[in-house]
Design a protein around this motif. Sequence first.
Motif, PDB file in Angstrom:
ATOM      1  N   ASP A   1      -2.297   1.393 -11.738  1.00 31.89           N
ATOM      2  CA  ASP A   1      -3.758   1.463 -11.759  1.00 31.89           C
ATOM      3  C   ASP A   1      -4.440   0.416 -10.874  1.00 31.89           C
ATOM      4  N   VAL A   2      -3.895   0.186  -9.693  1.00 29.20           N
ATOM      5  CA  VAL A   2      -4.502  -0.726  -8.722  1.00 29.20           C
ATOM      6  C   VAL A   2      -4.722   0.037  -7.419  1.00 29.20           C
TER       7      VAL A   2
ATOM      8  N   ALA B   1       0.846  -1.194   0.000  1.00 28.80           N
ATOM      9  CA  ALA B   1       0.000   0.000   0.000  1.00 28.80           C
ATOM     10  C   ALA B   1       0.878   1.240   0.000  1.00 28.80           C
ATOM     11  N   ARG B   2       0.447   2.235  -0.793  1.00 27.97           N
ATOM     12  CA  ARG B   2       1.211   3.478  -0.838  1.00 27.97           C
ATOM     13  C   ARG B   2       0.257   4.656  -0.980  1.00 27.97           C
ATOM     14  N   PRO B   3       0.695   5.830  -0.512  1.00 28.46           N
ATOM     15  CA  PRO B   3      -0.160   7.008  -0.639  1.00 28.46           C
ATOM     16  C   PRO B   3      -0.250   7.492  -2.087  1.00 28.46           C
ATOM     17  N   VAL B   4      -1.250   8.280  -2.353  1.00 28.82           N
ATOM     18  CA  VAL B   4      -1.416   8.927  -3.651  1.00 28.82           C
ATOM     19  C   VAL B   4      -0.423  10.079  -3.722  1.00 28.82           C
ATOM     20  N   ARG B   5       0.387  10.127  -4.768  1.00 33.19           N
ATOM     21  CA  ARG B   5       1.390  11.197  -4.912  1.00 33.19           C
ATOM     22  C   ARG B   5       0.811  12.445  -5.567  1.00 33.19           C
ATOM     23  N   HIS B   6      -0.126  12.241  -6.489  1.00 33.21           N
ATOM     24  CA  HIS B   6      -0.823  13.362  -7.121  1.00 33.21           C
ATOM     25  C   HIS B   6      -2.208  12.882  -7.535  1.00 33.21           C
ATOM     26  N   ASN B   7      -3.158  13.801  -7.598  1.00 30.65           N
ATOM     27  CA  ASN B   7      -4.557  13.452  -7.846  1.00 30.65           C
ATOM     28  C   ASN B   7      -4.775  12.634  -9.112  1.00 30.65           C
ATOM     29  N   GLY B   8      -3.956  12.879 -10.135  1.00 33.90           N
ATOM     30  CA  GLY B   8      -4.119  12.162 -11.396  1.00 33.90           C
ATOM     31  C   GLY B   8      -4.013  10.654 -11.258  1.00 33.90           C
ATOM     32  N   GLU B   9      -3.333  10.191 -10.213  1.00 32.63           N
ATOM     33  CA  GLU B   9      -3.206   8.743 -10.004  1.00 32.63           C
ATOM     34  C   GLU B   9      -4.535   8.081  -9.652  1.00 32.63           C
ATOM     35  N   LEU B  10      -5.496   8.866  -9.148  1.00 32.44           N
ATOM     36  CA  LEU B  10      -6.782   8.302  -8.734  1.00 32.44           C
ATOM     37  C   LEU B  10      -7.949   8.678  -9.633  1.00 32.44           C
ATOM     38  N   LEU B  11      -7.789   9.680 -10.466  1.00 32.57           N
ATOM     39  CA  LEU B  11      -8.913  10.132 -11.293  1.00 32.57           C
ATOM     40  C   LEU B  11      -9.381   9.041 -12.239  1.00 32.57           C
TER      41      LEU B  11
ATOM     42  N   ILE C   1     -10.355  -4.420  -0.524  1.00 36.83           N
ATOM     43  CA  ILE C   1     -10.923  -4.581  -1.860  1.00 36.83           C
ATOM     44  C   ILE C   1      -9.918  -4.025  -2.863  1.00 36.83           C
ATOM     45  N   LEU C   2      -9.526  -4.849  -3.820  1.00 33.48           N
ATOM     46  CA  LEU C   2      -8.638  -4.380  -4.881  1.00 33.48           C
ATOM     47  C   LEU C   2      -9.485  -3.876  -6.043  1.00 33.48           C
ATOM     48  N   GLY C   3      -9.167  -2.691  -6.508  1.00 36.08           N
ATOM     49  CA  GLY C   3      -9.836  -2.117  -7.668  1.00 36.08           C
ATOM     50  C   GLY C   3      -8.847  -1.901  -8.788  1.00 36.08           C
ATOM     51  N   ARG C   4      -9.328  -1.958 -10.009  1.00 33.53           N
ATOM     52  CA  ARG C   4      -8.489  -1.696 -11.189  1.00 33.53           C
ATOM     53  C   ARG C   4      -9.097  -0.528 -11.949  1.00 33.53           C
ATOM     54  N   ARG C   5      -8.234   0.415 -12.305  1.00 29.50           N
ATOM     55  CA  ARG C   5      -8.723   1.569 -13.079  1.00 29.50           C
ATOM     56  C   ARG C   5      -9.042   1.112 -14.490  1.00 29.50           C
ATOM     57  N   ILE C   6     -10.269   1.427 -14.921  1.00 29.70           N
ATOM     58  CA  ILE C   6     -10.696   1.038 -16.269  1.00 29.70           C
ATOM     59  C   ILE C   6     -10.802   2.237 -17.199  1.00 29.70           C
ATOM     60  N   SER C   7     -10.690   3.445 -16.633  1.00 29.22           N
ATOM     61  CA  SER C   7     -10.710   4.652 -17.444  1.00 29.22           C
ATOM     62  C   SER C   7     -10.099   5.786 -16.626  1.00 29.22           C
ATOM     63  N   THR C   8      -9.355   6.663 -17.276  1.00 34.41           N
ATOM     64  CA  THR C   8      -8.784   7.810 -16.570  1.00 34.41           C
ATOM     65  C   THR C   8      -9.721   9.008 -16.588  1.00 34.41           C
ATOM     66  N   THR C   9     -10.876   8.866 -17.216  1.00 31.73           N
ATOM     67  CA  THR C   9     -11.876   9.935 -17.211  1.00 31.73           C
ATOM     68  C   THR C   9     -13.138   9.402 -16.547  1.00 31.73           C
ATOM     69  N   PRO C  10     -13.788  10.232 -15.714  1.00 29.68           N
ATOM     70  CA  PRO C  10     -15.007   9.794 -14.996  1.00 29.68           C
ATOM     71  C   PRO C  10     -16.182   9.489 -15.870  1.00 29.68           C
TER      72      PRO C  10
ATOM     73  N   ARG D   1     -12.540   5.978 -13.561  1.00 27.75           N
ATOM     74  CA  ARG D   1     -13.467   4.912 -13.173  1.00 27.75           C
ATOM     75  C   ARG D   1     -12.671   3.694 -12.741  1.00 27.75           C
ATOM     76  N   TRP D   2     -13.089   3.103 -11.617  1.00 33.62           N
ATOM     77  CA  TRP D   2     -12.421   1.951 -11.033  1.00 33.62           C
ATOM     78  C   TRP D   2     -13.415   0.803 -10.909  1.00 33.62           C
ATOM     79  N   GLN D   3     -12.957  -0.385 -11.171  1.00 35.51           N
ATOM     80  CA  GLN D   3     -13.823  -1.569 -11.093  1.00 35.51           C
ATOM     81  C   GLN D   3     -13.301  -2.518 -10.019  1.00 35.51           C
ATOM     82  N   TYR D   4     -14.249  -3.035  -9.232  1.00 36.25           N
ATOM     83  CA  TYR D   4     -13.943  -4.091  -8.265  1.00 36.25           C
ATOM     84  C   TYR D   4     -15.059  -5.123  -8.389  1.00 36.25           C
ATOM     85  N   GLY D   5     -14.709  -6.331  -8.790  1.00 34.80           N
ATOM     86  CA  GLY D   5     -15.734  -7.327  -9.092  1.00 34.80           C
ATOM     87  C   GLY D   5     -16.588  -6.828 -10.241  1.00 34.80           C
ATOM     88  N   THR D   6     -17.912  -6.826 -10.041  1.00 28.05           N
ATOM     89  CA  THR D   6     -18.832  -6.344 -11.083  1.00 28.05           C
ATOM     90  C   THR D   6     -19.262  -4.902 -10.845  1.00 28.05           C
ATOM     91  N   LYS D   7     -18.742  -4.265  -9.795  1.00 24.69           N
ATOM     92  CA  LYS D   7     -19.145  -2.905  -9.441  1.00 24.69           C
ATOM     93  C   LYS D   7     -18.073  -1.904  -9.832  1.00 24.69           C
TER      94      LYS D   7
END
Length: 146
Positions: A119-120, A29-39, A137-146, A41-47
Amino acid sequence: PAAVAWRRHSANAAAGGAGGGDRVPPPGARPVRHNGELLGRWQYGTKEYVVSAIAGGLLRWNGPHSTHGTIAGTLRPRPPGPWLLAELRPSGPGAGGGGGEGLAPVVGEIRLCLAEGRDVSISNYRGINKADWGRDILGRRISTTP
């Protein structure tokens, strides 16, 4: 009238958030260094959840809830540790809070950080009446735009 803030109290509060039941962040686990790393859509399972930029350089988390449909909150750093944390309120039409903030009651919290690799994310949810955080819960980024 003055606003009343919901806050969970416990002896373990210093371990990584606003309340008890906190545990050591998982390996990698690591902190977010800049907001762009989290911006995006993220998927976990089917959600899915969305992290978007809002005024003041802050991030907003918006995702599903089994009872309230959609919930949302503003992510803020919660040292020590890598976590960003948001108090979550119902959002959308009829929520009573105008987009998830304000009058709608807090229904829980989400904490979020990044994992090793690209992107995890790692997240945990805690309901309003719970002392302990839910499982990692592990999530994977599926898009960098909301």
